[in-house]
Scaffold this active site. Sequence first.
Site, mmCIF file in Angstrom:
data_model
loop_
_atom_site.group_PDB
_atom_site.id
_atom_site.type_symbol
_atom_site.label_atom_id
_atom_site.label_comp_id
_atom_site.label_asym_id
_atom_site.label_seq_id
_atom_site.Cartn_x
_atom_site.Cartn_y
_atom_site.Cartn_z
ATOM 1 C CG HIS A 204 71.351 106.862 40.113
ATOM 2 N ND1 HIS A 204 69.491 106.194 39.787
ATOM 3 C CD2 HIS A 204 72.183 106.159 40.836
ATOM 4 C CE1 HIS A 204 70.225 105.513 41.383
ATOM 5 N NE2 HIS A 204 71.192 105.248 41.650
ATOM 6 N NE ARG B 286 75.317 103.750 42.198
ATOM 7 C CZ ARG B 286 75.893 105.357 42.524
ATOM 8 N NH1 ARG B 286 76.952 105.614 42.888
ATOM 9 N NH2 ARG B 286 75.194 105.251 44.123
ATOM 10 N NE ARG C 228 74.833 98.653 42.497
ATOM 11 C CZ ARG C 228 74.116 99.757 42.583
ATOM 12 N NH1 ARG C 228 73.544 100.079 43.920
ATOM 13 N NH2 ARG C 228 73.861 100.757 41.489
ATOM 14 C CD GLU D 177 70.041 99.538 47.431
ATOM 15 O OE1 GLU D 177 70.651 100.187 46.762
ATOM 16 O OE2 GLU D 177 70.573 98.208 46.184
ATOM 17 C CG ASN E 170 71.761 107.228 47.760
ATOM 18 O OD1 ASN E 170 72.257 108.002 48.455
ATOM 19 N ND2 ASN E 170 72.333 106.719 46.836
ATOM 20 C CG ASP E 171 67.136 102.289 46.595
ATOM 21 O OD1 ASP E 171 66.911 103.483 45.936
ATOM 22 O OD2 ASP E 171 68.572 101.968 45.744
ATOM 23 N NE ARG F 137 68.105 107.358 44.306
ATOM 24 C CZ ARG F 137 69.226 106.471 44.573
ATOM 25 N NH1 ARG F 137 68.408 105.462 45.010
ATOM 26 N NH2 ARG F 137 70.686 106.481 43.765
ATOM 27 C CB CYS G 49 78.163 101.932 49.225
ATOM 28 S SG CYS G 49 76.948 101.011 48.875
HETATM 29 C C1 PEP Z 1 72.129 103.342 47.367
HETATM 30 O O1 PEP Z 1 70.799 103.220 46.912
HETATM 31 O O2 PEP Z 1 72.439 104.401 48.451
HETATM 32 C C2 PEP Z 1 73.101 103.085 46.699
HETATM 33 C C3 PEP Z 1 74.138 103.248 46.633
HETATM 34 O O3 PEP Z 1 72.454 102.463 45.534
HETATM 35 P P1 PEP Z 1 71.855 103.518 44.061
HETATM 36 O O4 PEP Z 1 72.303 105.306 44.467
HETATM 37 O O5 PEP Z 1 72.793 102.942 42.680
HETATM 38 O O6 PEP Z 1 70.752 102.834 43.737
HETATM 39 MG MG MG Z 2 70.310 101.853 45.598
#
Ligand code: PEP
Ligand code: MG
Length: 545
Positions: free
Chosen positions: A157, A264, A300, A399, A422-423, A433, A470
């Site tokens: 993040h 977020r 979200r 995710e 990402n997740d 990650r 996203c």
């Molecule tokens: C993701 O996990 O791809 C996502 C967009 O959420 P975050 O990056 O806030 O976990």
């Molecule tokens: Mg995520």
Amino acid sequence: MAEIQRIRNAFREAVRELTALEQAQEQEPEPAGSGRIKDIFAVHLRLLRDKSLRRRITDLIHSELVTAEYAVTAILREVASHFAGAKDAYISERAADFLDVERRLLKRLLGHKREDLGHLREEVVVVARELSPMQTAGFDKKFVKGIASDAGGRTSHAAIVARSLGIPAVVALEDLTEIVHDGDAVVIDGNRGIVIVNPDEETIRQYEAYGREFIALEHKLDALRDEPAVTRDGVRVALLGNIEFPDEARVVLDRGGEGVGLYRTEFLYLNRPTEPTEQEHYEAYATTVRVFRHRPVIIRTVDLGADKYTQRRRYVPEPNPFLGLRSIRYCLQNLSMFKTQLRAILRASVLGEVKIMFPLITNIQELMQAKMILHDVMEDLDDEKIKYRRDMKVGIMIETPSAALTASTLARESDFFSIGTNDLTQYTLAVDRGNELVSTLYSSADPAVLRLIRMVIQDAYKAQIDVSVCGETASEPEYVMLLLGMGIRTLSLSAPLIPEIKQVIRSVTIEDCNVLARKVLAMNSERQISAYLRNAVRQILPEVF
Ligand code: PEP
Ligand code: MG
């Protein structure tokens, strides 16, 4: 001596913090195990009040002229290893207490540096062992020209926040802080993921030229602001922005974004000791929605946990926080907090085209439960005669592999899907990650991840619900053709990258994307896929690469 004063302050603040925690614990009802927690507080307070321990630390600073942080770590680790070596289990377990006290003191000491960075008056690059998302968000872009950290990953993040701010960042460098010293000249090449320490004249000239080219390219791309994101053969793609703070909404609009695809909201919690009130939630959402009026804003619900917020509040941290009480699970166990947010989102929904999105859904029961709570809150608002959008769309993030594998079931209860790559990548590949030690294993181009993404898109099409991406893949030019070829028509990404992605879209045909996706999905190795995707986009946009 400044370092001695810092140590005194750190001890004093740590004692104050721990005493407050101890008092708060005393007022709580006594759940099982709370006696043990009280014992731990008492032991740590005793250590922090132990004059001989403090003297050893200050003596080391006097004799070796080391920093406060170094002295704390050196002494407490030495004592801890002494205890750890004891034969008696009770004594050897005390080692953990010394390490906890070390962490507590370092938190105080490093916290002071953070304040210093908030008052910068000259241009710097920040080189750190690890940065939190909130520390990064506090950087003033005018002065912080680049960030490099030992820890983290491309989708951690802090890296995402740096991208939103448009600050070049390179992460996962493992030992950079041991190599760089105050006052060194450092080049941070965020595009290539390179850091050069004390570059020679020739390298500096080269990078000054890159810098000028980059600015010229940005100006060229800025001219696309009001042009649509449409492929050469006329297929329209929606480009939305990801935001962490309401004031970023305007940046999204300025860069040509058509709404917010991911807000977020957990960032509302990160820089404060107490939970935001319903009104504070409402004001943040209203500010964002007013920027976009009739264009979509997807809010979200809070994605706290894992690397955000909850560990700090727990006395005993979770052993596997990314697999723990995170995100929608945390909300479903903290209903009053969850309902406060839902009320604020519903109240803001009358101001524009608000949609709500639940993160980290792993199964249908979780989704049904979240929706049931949303309906409870709607009923409360009805009773109070407070207006909200009855037809507000309710979507979920995909995710986890479990959500991707059951997408056809989840689609029956969702108005839309947004794929959080990402997740999804971290959970599919079992690669943290944010862990630099495995950052080379983290790639959304892995065939396992791509097959899951394809399944989700196909299931969304079958159920006739919207599907977007996203995660960070939406902002990486290499992935754009592939995602379009797999059927994606909506991308949500960091505002500063919208023009570049728009340029890629405007340079390709859907037919090219379909052919590329077919080829890539037949490939078996991540390395082959990554190389193929890089090469394809390099041919389309040589100036970006
Ligand atoms: C993701 O996990 O791809 C996502 C967009 O959420 P975050 O990056 O806030 O976990
Ligand atoms: Mg995520």
